[in-house]
Design a protein around this motif. Structure first.
Motif, PDB file in Angstrom:
ATOM      1  N   SER A  73      15.123  65.735  53.178  1.00  0.00           N
ATOM      2  CA  SER A  73      13.857  66.285  53.633  1.00  0.00           C
ATOM      3  C   SER A  73      13.716  67.707  53.106  1.00  0.00           C
TER       4      SER A  73
ATOM      5  N   ASP B 203      10.653  72.892  55.886  1.00  0.00           N
ATOM      6  CA  ASP B 203       9.397  72.938  56.641  1.00  0.00           C
ATOM      7  C   ASP B 203       9.220  71.694  57.504  1.00  0.00           C
ATOM      8  N   ARG B 204       9.562  70.542  56.963  1.00  0.00           N
ATOM      9  CA  ARG B 204       9.432  69.307  57.728  1.00  0.00           C
ATOM     10  C   ARG B 204      10.423  69.289  58.884  1.00  0.00           C
TER      11      ARG B 204
END
Length: 219
Positions: free
Chosen positions: A122, A125-126
């Motif tokens: 990932s 930010d996610r």
């Protein structure tokens, strides 16, 4: 506990003991009322059985003689069946509750942490967004716990459930602290250079007096 109870005790799943535990408080209750009581207490520190599980366990408990039921009076618009614990059921439940060997260690299944563990797939930010969503859910659960605590404080017979709810309140507060620490850890990790992105060191250059040959002398 008598020996006649031991086989029954060993055969009952945790859901059956949870339902019997709900019946151990004063008053006879319908399956629907037991479900509401589980949703406002058990789910905050264990889990809340589905309504179908509750009715299935009530039937099992009746067959064992641990619970008894009777139909409501004709003054009610819909006939309901109310359940109560029997003396045999209370004795069996007390024996099960005192058995520390069956309590076992707590089992943590943290969906957010499983995704953090896979954070290399990932982006920061996610991950931060997922932590923020987790914080929002935790705050909502904390509010529900505190609402249940207020309700439990009004019933003298619920003194021990109130203790469990107070523990749950502390657990949710700790979860919020852990989430803040996790956000700091993600931020710190995002600032680190990725492997292989820094300067690549060249071959080591041997200085004077190093290696197998003699250092050159000025001519």
């Amino acid at each position: 506990m008598t020996s006649s109870h031991k086989p029954k005790k060993q055969d009952l799943p945790p859901t059956a003991w949870a339902v019997l535990g709900l019946l151990s408080f004063p008053g006879a209750r319908t399956g629907y009322e037991l479900k509401k009581w589980a949703d406002s207490s058990l789910r905050f520190f264990y889990w809340s059985p589905a309504i179908s599980q509750i009715y299935a366990e009530l039937r099992r408990l009746e067959q064992l003689g641990y619970a008894a039921s009777e139909r409501s009076g004709p003054e009610e618009t819909r006939t309901k069946r109310r359940y109560a614990i029997t003396p045999e059921g209370r004795e069996a439940l007390a024996g099960w509750a005192a058995d520390t060997a069956e309590a076992g260690p707590p089992v943590l299944k943290h969906g957010l942490l499983l995704r953090v563990w896979l954070g290399h797939l990932s982006d920061p930010d996610r991950l931060r967004a997922m932590v923020a969503e987790h914080q929002e859910r935790t705050r909502a659960e904390l509010a529900s716990v505190r609402e249940a605590m207020v309700h439990a404080a009004e019933v003298p017979e619920w003194a021990f459930p109130a203790l469990a709810l107070r523990w749950s309140e502390r657990q949710h507060l700790a979860e919020l602290e852990l989430a803040e620490a996790l956000l700091a850890d993600i931020a710190a990790l995002a600032e680190r250079p990725e492997p292989g992105s820094g300067p690549h060191p060249g071959p080591e250059v041997e200085g004077p007096g190093q290696g197998g040959g003699d250092a050159p002398t000025p001519g």
